[in-house]
Write a protein that holds these residues in place. Structure first.
Motif, short mmCIF file in Angstrom:
data_model
loop_
_atom_site.label_atom_id
_atom_site.label_comp_id
_atom_site.label_asym_id
_atom_site.label_seq_id
_atom_site.Cartn_x
_atom_site.Cartn_y
_atom_site.Cartn_z
N UNK A 23 0.82 -1.21 0.00
CA UNK A 23 0.00 0.00 0.00
C UNK A 23 0.86 1.26 0.00
N UNK A 24 0.43 2.25 -0.75
CA UNK A 24 1.15 3.53 -0.82
C UNK A 24 0.19 4.66 -0.46
N UNK A 58 -5.25 -0.73 -7.78
CA UNK A 58 -6.39 -0.62 -6.87
C UNK A 58 -6.10 0.52 -5.91
N UNK A 59 -7.17 1.10 -5.35
CA UNK A 59 -6.96 2.10 -4.31
C UNK A 59 -8.19 2.10 -3.41
N UNK A 60 -8.00 2.65 -2.21
CA UNK A 60 -9.11 2.71 -1.29
C UNK A 60 -9.15 4.07 -0.63
N UNK A 61 -10.34 4.52 -0.29
CA UNK A 61 -10.48 5.75 0.49
C UNK A 61 -11.06 5.42 1.86
N UNK A 62 -11.04 4.15 2.23
CA UNK A 62 -11.59 3.71 3.51
C UNK A 62 -10.82 4.37 4.67
N UNK A 63 -11.54 5.07 5.52
CA UNK A 63 -10.87 5.82 6.60
C UNK A 63 -10.13 4.88 7.55
N UNK A 64 -10.68 3.74 7.84
CA UNK A 64 -10.03 2.81 8.75
C UNK A 64 -8.68 2.37 8.21
#
Ligand SMILES: [Zn+2]
Length: 70
Positions: A23-24, A58-64
């Motif tokens: 993850x970056x 892939x990317x995520x904006x999940x706060x956790x």
């Protein structure tokens, strides 16, 4: 038909759960505004890059998840 939606995969077929996928954290803004909230600087989103082919797939904006990288 699959009952679980597949996660995005890179060119060599790995998804974000694979150990070779790192993850970056990505920061779109400067930190000054966020410091005032007293919660440190949170990345705006997290990219997932395959260490083998170098693709960001892939990317995520999940706060956790973002909180793990601030
Ligand atoms: Zn790959």
């Amino acid at each position: 038909m699959s009952d679980t939606p597949a996660l995005p995969t890179c060119a060599c077929g790995r998804d974000r759960r694979h150990p070779l996928v790192i993850p970056e954290p990505v920061y779109l803004r400067g930190g000054c505004l966020v410091w005032g909230l007293g919660m440190g600087k949170l990345p705006d989103y997290v990219n997932y890059r395959c260490r083998q082919c170098g693709e960001v797939f892939d990317k995520t904006t999940d706060v956790a998840i973002r909180r793990q990288y601030r």
